[in-house]
Write a protein that holds these residues in place. Structure first.
Motif, PDB file in Angstrom:
ATOM      1  N   ASP A  28      13.315 -43.032  -8.561  1.00 46.47           N
ATOM      2  CA  ASP A  28      14.085 -44.270  -8.593  1.00 46.47           C
ATOM      3  C   ASP A  28      13.474 -45.192  -9.653  1.00 46.47           C
ATOM      4  O   ASP A  28      12.562 -44.795 -10.368  1.00 46.47           O
ATOM      5  CB  ASP A  28      14.127 -44.934  -7.210  1.00 46.47           C
ATOM      6  CG  ASP A  28      12.741 -45.206  -6.635  1.00 46.47           C
ATOM      7  OD1 ASP A  28      11.823 -45.571  -7.405  1.00 46.47           O
ATOM      8  OD2 ASP A  28      12.571 -45.064  -5.414  1.00 46.47           O
ATOM      9  N   THR A  85      17.474 -48.488 -15.165  1.00 46.31           N
ATOM     10  CA  THR A  85      18.886 -48.770 -14.918  1.00 46.31           C
ATOM     11  C   THR A  85      19.721 -47.495 -14.898  1.00 46.31           C
ATOM     12  O   THR A  85      20.783 -47.458 -14.290  1.00 46.31           O
ATOM     13  CB  THR A  85      19.418 -49.757 -15.982  1.00 46.31           C
ATOM     14  OG1 THR A  85      18.500 -50.830 -16.089  1.00 46.31           O
ATOM     15  CG2 THR A  85      20.772 -50.314 -15.610  1.00 46.31           C
ATOM     16  N   ASP A  88      21.030 -46.382 -11.493  1.00 48.29           N
ATOM     17  CA  ASP A  88      22.264 -47.024 -11.026  1.00 48.29           C
ATOM     18  C   ASP A  88      23.470 -46.461 -11.760  1.00 48.29           C
ATOM     19  O   ASP A  88      24.498 -46.158 -11.150  1.00 48.29           O
ATOM     20  CB  ASP A  88      22.190 -48.543 -11.251  1.00 48.29           C
ATOM     21  CG  ASP A  88      21.346 -49.241 -10.196  1.00 48.29           C
ATOM     22  OD1 ASP A  88      20.880 -48.577  -9.251  1.00 48.29           O
ATOM     23  OD2 ASP A  88      21.149 -50.465 -10.321  1.00 48.29           O
ATOM     24  N   ARG A  93      27.089 -47.051 -10.443  1.00 40.29           N
ATOM     25  CA  ARG A  93      27.035 -48.510 -10.327  1.00 40.29           C
ATOM     26  C   ARG A  93      26.854 -49.119 -11.723  1.00 40.29           C
ATOM     27  O   ARG A  93      25.846 -48.851 -12.374  1.00 40.29           O
ATOM     28  CB  ARG A  93      25.866 -48.942  -9.430  1.00 40.29           C
ATOM     29  CG  ARG A  93      26.036 -48.495  -7.988  1.00 40.29           C
ATOM     30  CD  ARG A  93      24.949 -49.086  -7.093  1.00 40.29           C
ATOM     31  NE  ARG A  93      23.620 -48.574  -7.413  1.00 40.29           N
ATOM     32  CZ  ARG A  93      23.078 -47.471  -6.862  1.00 40.29           C
ATOM     33  NH1 ARG A  93      23.766 -46.761  -5.992  1.00 40.29           N
ATOM     34  NH2 ARG A  93      21.857 -47.089  -7.199  1.00 40.29           N
ATOM     35  N   THR A  95      25.551 -51.508 -13.200  1.00 42.59           N
ATOM     36  CA  THR A  95      24.555 -52.577 -13.205  1.00 42.59           C
ATOM     37  C   THR A  95      24.392 -53.120 -14.624  1.00 42.59           C
ATOM     38  O   THR A  95      24.131 -52.356 -15.550  1.00 42.59           O
ATOM     39  CB  THR A  95      23.204 -52.028 -12.700  1.00 42.59           C
ATOM     40  OG1 THR A  95      23.420 -51.483 -11.402  1.00 42.59           O
ATOM     41  CG2 THR A  95      22.142 -53.106 -12.638  1.00 42.59           C
TER      42      THR A  95
END
Length: 131
Positions: A28, A85, A88, A93, A95
């Motif tokens: 992550d 990023t 995501d 997503r 982001t």
């Protein structure tokens, strides 16, 4: 999460720097590993990060330490890559990230296109993976 596929990066310097590799991404934004493979499937670079910093292994000696991912990816590819990023974006997503535009219009078919407009030089990043 965990993803694998291909990435292509173009940095608009003179002459343009083009970079492509197969990749595996795990973890992550806080801690993880990004492996980049050469054309013959050999491990070209392994990037690891945690709250303590980032490390680059190229297979020819000890890991190099960097204070953060931006410094490491700039050294590796010529530009700071938005690795944190990307998690995501790969998850679908959109982001926002300062200076970057991301197109997730083809996300369902495993395609992502991101462009960095600022700071210079502009960069174009494309990822292709198995959704």
């Amino acid at each position: 999460g965990s993803w694998s596929g291909r990435l292509a990066l173009t940095v608009a310097v003179d002459p343009p720097q083009r970079w492509s590799a197969a990749f595996e991404l795990e973890g992550d934004a806080e801690r993880g590993v990004l492996r980049l493979f050469g054309p013959l499937g050999n491990l070209a670079a392994e990037v690891r990060w945690s709250p303590q910093g980032a490390w680059l292994e190229r297979g020819d000696g000890p890991a190099q330490y960097y204070p953060d991912l931006a410094t490491l990816t700039t050294d590796l590819t010529g530009t700071a890559l938005p690795v944190a990023t990307l998690f995501d974006w790969l998850a679908g997503r959109p982001t926002p990230l300062s200076g970057w535009e991301v197109d997730l219009g083809n996300h369902a078919s495993g395609r992502l296109h991101a462009r960095r407009l600022t700071p210079a030089p502009p960069a174009d990043l494309r990822l292709l993976w198995q959704p």
